[in-house]
Design a protein around this motif. Structure first.
Motif, PDB file in Angstrom:
ATOM      1  N   LYS A   2       1.196  -0.865   0.000  1.00 13.13           N
ATOM      2  CA  LYS A   2       0.152  -0.017   0.140  1.00 13.13           C
ATOM      3  C   LYS A   2       0.869   1.200  -0.329  1.00 13.13           C
ATOM      4  O   LYS A   2       1.944   1.817   0.617  1.00 13.13           O
ATOM      5  CB  LYS A   2      -0.988   0.131   1.232  1.00 13.13           C
ATOM      6  N   ILE A   5      -2.922   4.806   3.431  1.00 11.54           N
ATOM      7  CA  ILE A   5      -4.184   4.849   4.020  1.00 11.54           C
ATOM      8  C   ILE A   5      -4.989   5.984   3.809  1.00 11.54           C
ATOM      9  O   ILE A   5      -4.552   6.870   4.752  1.00 11.54           O
ATOM     10  CB  ILE A   5      -3.969   3.931   5.277  1.00 11.54           C
ATOM     11  N   ASN A 105       0.985  -1.202   7.050  1.00 13.28           N
ATOM     12  CA  ASN A 105       0.156  -2.799   6.343  1.00 13.28           C
ATOM     13  C   ASN A 105      -0.685  -3.505   6.710  1.00 13.28           C
ATOM     14  O   ASN A 105      -1.052  -4.073   6.293  1.00 13.28           O
ATOM     15  CB  ASN A 105       1.666  -3.124   5.942  1.00 13.28           C
TER      16      ASN A 105
END
Length: 115
Positions: A2, A5, A105
């Motif tokens: 990623k 977020i 993560n």
């Protein structure tokens, strides 16, 4: 892996750099809306790692201080924390980066409820 977020409140992206800037995993704020965040999934694992890592870091600081005392007797009078920060800070920085990567993560961010 990623790259960001979304904040649970404002939905703006929070990156790994923001996680590295948080003082602790228990004191996180959204960099955009300043909402207090909590992590609910990985915090117990990070606490377990801290219970193991902190004594190891203390031992490392004492070991470095005793090694340096053999060459520079003046170092014996310097507090261990100053010796640790002067010579072992990169190891501590790696530990903090590891914590940020784990939370980023595998973590689950939620808003803290007001009390």
């Amino acid at each position: 892996m990623k790259t960001s977020i979304p904040c649970p409140r404002c939905q703006k992206p929070t990156t790994i750099e923001h996680f590295e800037d948080f003082p602790t995993p228990f004191n996180m704020k959204c960099p955009h809306c300043r909402a207090k965040l909590k992590e609910t999934k990985m915090t117990p694992l990070l606490l377990l790692i801290a219970v193991i890592a902190v004594p190891l870091l203390i031992f490392l600081g004492i070991t470095v201080q005793s090694f340096l005392t053999g060459y520079f007797p003046l170092v014996e009078k310097v507090p261990t924390v100053i010796v640790f920060l002067a010579f072992c800070y990169p190891i501590y920085a790696l530990y903090e980066s590891f914590n940020a990567v784990v939370i980023f993560n595998k973590g689950n961010l939620q808003l803290k409820k007001r009390q």
